[in-house]
Design an enzyme around this catalytic site. Sequence first.
Site, mmCIF file in Angstrom:
data_model
loop_
_atom_site.group_PDB
_atom_site.id
_atom_site.type_symbol
_atom_site.label_atom_id
_atom_site.label_comp_id
_atom_site.label_asym_id
_atom_site.label_seq_id
_atom_site.Cartn_x
_atom_site.Cartn_y
_atom_site.Cartn_z
ATOM 1 N N GLU A 167 0.873 -1.172 0.000
ATOM 2 C CA GLU A 167 0.000 0.000 0.000
ATOM 3 C C GLU A 167 0.907 1.217 0.000
ATOM 4 O OE1 GLU A 167 -1.790 2.956 0.621
ATOM 5 O OE2 GLU A 167 -2.130 2.373 2.712
ATOM 6 N N CYS A 220 -2.114 8.937 2.659
ATOM 7 C CA CYS A 220 -1.817 8.491 1.290
ATOM 8 C C CYS A 220 -2.969 8.802 0.344
ATOM 9 C CB CYS A 220 -1.465 7.015 1.268
ATOM 10 S SG CYS A 220 -2.708 5.994 2.054
HETATM 11 P P1 NAD Z 1 10.571 6.801 3.861
HETATM 12 O O1 NAD Z 1 10.264 6.491 2.448
HETATM 13 O O2 NAD Z 1 11.974 6.629 4.321
HETATM 14 O O3 NAD Z 1 9.679 5.905 4.847
HETATM 15 C C1 NAD Z 1 8.321 5.614 4.639
HETATM 16 C C2 NAD Z 1 7.948 4.526 5.659
HETATM 17 O O4 NAD Z 1 8.646 3.323 5.360
HETATM 18 C C3 NAD Z 1 8.336 4.861 7.093
HETATM 19 O O5 NAD Z 1 7.316 4.384 7.949
HETATM 20 C C4 NAD Z 1 9.633 4.091 7.341
HETATM 21 O O6 NAD Z 1 9.795 3.689 8.687
HETATM 22 C C5 NAD Z 1 9.453 2.888 6.463
HETATM 23 N N1 NAD Z 1 10.695 2.365 5.919
HETATM 24 C C6 NAD Z 1 11.709 3.078 5.361
HETATM 25 N N2 NAD Z 1 12.683 2.256 4.909
HETATM 26 C C7 NAD Z 1 12.267 0.996 5.194
HETATM 27 C C8 NAD Z 1 12.828 -0.304 4.988
HETATM 28 N N3 NAD Z 1 14.002 -0.495 4.343
HETATM 29 N N4 NAD Z 1 12.135 -1.380 5.429
HETATM 30 C C9 NAD Z 1 10.938 -1.237 6.053
HETATM 31 N N5 NAD Z 1 10.354 -0.050 6.269
HETATM 32 C C10 NAD Z 1 11.005 1.051 5.846
HETATM 33 O O7 NAD Z 1 10.149 8.277 4.075
HETATM 34 P P2 NAD Z 1 9.531 9.098 5.263
HETATM 35 O O8 NAD Z 1 10.253 10.397 5.317
HETATM 36 O O9 NAD Z 1 9.361 8.336 6.532
HETATM 37 O O10 NAD Z 1 8.091 9.329 4.634
HETATM 38 C C11 NAD Z 1 7.989 10.182 3.501
HETATM 39 C C12 NAD Z 1 7.256 9.567 2.374
HETATM 40 O O11 NAD Z 1 6.730 8.289 2.669
HETATM 41 C C13 NAD Z 1 6.064 10.429 2.045
HETATM 42 O O12 NAD Z 1 6.407 11.329 1.046
HETATM 43 C C14 NAD Z 1 5.013 9.464 1.594
HETATM 44 O O13 NAD Z 1 5.047 9.373 0.198
HETATM 45 C C15 NAD Z 1 5.442 8.138 2.113
HETATM 46 N N6 NAD Z 1 4.547 7.580 3.130
HETATM 47 C C16 NAD Z 1 3.444 6.953 2.698
HETATM 48 C C17 NAD Z 1 2.583 6.417 3.612
HETATM 49 C C18 NAD Z 1 1.326 5.712 3.169
HETATM 50 O O14 NAD Z 1 0.385 5.638 3.932
HETATM 51 N N7 NAD Z 1 1.288 5.145 1.968
HETATM 52 C C19 NAD Z 1 2.851 6.528 4.965
HETATM 53 C C20 NAD Z 1 4.018 7.192 5.384
HETATM 54 C C21 NAD Z 1 4.866 7.701 4.446
#
Ligand code: NAD
Length: 479
Positions: free
Chosen positions: A253, A287
């Site tokens: 998702e 999202c």
């Molecule tokens: P990010 O891309 O680093 O992380 C997004 C999420 O993934 C976080 O919860 C993080 O803990 C997790 N994550 C990161 N690397 C991971 C890995 N290797 N294995 C497992 N989990 C991992 O960026 P961020 O700064 O935390 O969030 C920014 C972006 O993430 C936003 O621009 C948005 O697009 C996206 N986001 C989407 C949702 C959603 O509901 N689809 C939720 C949170 C963030």
Amino acid sequence: MNSPAYPRLGLYIGGEWLDARARPGKDVIDPAVGTPIAEVPFATEQDLHRAVDSAVSAYPIWRATSAHKRSQILRGAAQLMRERIERIAGTLTQEQGKPIAESRMEIALSADIVDWYAEEGMRLYGRIVPSRTLGTSYRVVQEPVGPVAAFTPWNVPAVTPCRKIGGALAAGCTLVIKAAEETPGACVEIVKAFEDAGLPKGVLNLVFGTPHDISAQLIADPAIRKVSFTGSTAVGKHLAKLAADGLKRLTMELGGHAPVLVFNDCDVEKAASMCVAAKFRNAGQVCVSPTRFYVHTSIFDRFVGAFTQRAGAIKTGNGLDPETQMGPLANGRRVDAMRSLLDSARQEGGTVMTGGAARGEAGYFFQPTVVTDLADSARLMTEEPFGPIAGFARFDSLDEVIHRANSLPYGLASYAFTESLRTANAISEGLEVGMLGVNTFAISVPETPFGGVKDSGYGYEGGIEGLDAYTVKKLVAQA
Ligand code: NAD
């Protein structure tokens, strides 16, 4: 405004809360003030092995537990969440920032999701297929897929774990969940509700740590049969590659950039009011947030005026203050991202109608912001903002706006406002999305599938599809 108590954080493995003091981790920051409120412990490599072993040992027991008994335990957990709503909502607001009323709604929805899975788990029917051969029967049975690894983000820290925990447990799976390190308290409280409802030891395990290391170890473990992730598209693609080696089943998702198509036959004031409420919910960090607004040329100025006036009047502040309508962003990265998007928007010729700056000395606040006059190729119109910035553009015809709405690699949610049945039908046929709301933003309820297409991921959470996601089908032909 008294701060509610924040829970003691820990790892929950094999039915025990492990000693957090022996496991240094990182600070949990209150985004409204920018100071630490707790430290979340990080799991060691050994802890993760133990978590998977626990999920594996508990699997035959949980799988053999009747659907009726599993349902009772899930219902018990949902009931406890409702009884503890004030405490859990306070925790959520302290660690994530959203207004307390939104946190209460999130906990209530989380309990409803778990309840729905509790009921639907009792209806996990198979089917009997008419046989070609007399004396041979064909049965299709649904079985749990096996131990699950689940990863949940910081923006909706109660609903996302409940979607994964509820679906997996109702189907008879065990799981190891890594909730977001930035917002661990809500998931700790949810796991406690399952523990107190009588969930057998080892069925549900909660860990925290360095995301990259944890996902690499858990996904590579041959005992894990299914991976479910909610987060960014970039991380989702990375995890899908890790899962490919073990041919693990996946639910992804991921991100979105939801277009809103506003036609000239809608009620402008009402639509603007609904769009503002949806856009700035959780400060735009959802999202399915509406993010790209395409408004018919003939009502553009009127609609943008109504939207801007309401957006500019939103009361921002600490989410624990009941008067607050929009809290801080969840972390400093989001504030930096908003600044960068605004810089680009100004360079690309955008007009900032309201907002446009970070706010306050302390905490991660950013003003509700409206930008117009951007080309479709501008960063704001192509990159998921995940924050309180709304971009506006004009359109002239139905075919043109459908084409523009479909032009990004994302395909999660989209919305339209129109009184015309013909237009509504054309949009529902033409848009490449997983979820469409016509004259409504209420697209996420426990009993309907939630998921995207294209770069927004695959698989569903919610609905019967969200339960199917944790099952495999077995054909039994018997002569
Ligand atoms: P990010 O891309 O680093 O992380 C997004 C999420 O993934 C976080 O919860 C993080 O803990 C997790 N994550 C990161 N690397 C991971 C890995 N290797 N294995 C497992 N989990 C991992 O960026 P961020 O700064 O935390 O969030 C920014 C972006 O993430 C936003 O621009 C948005 O697009 C996206 N986001 C989407 C949702 C959603 O509901 N689809 C939720 C949170 C963030």
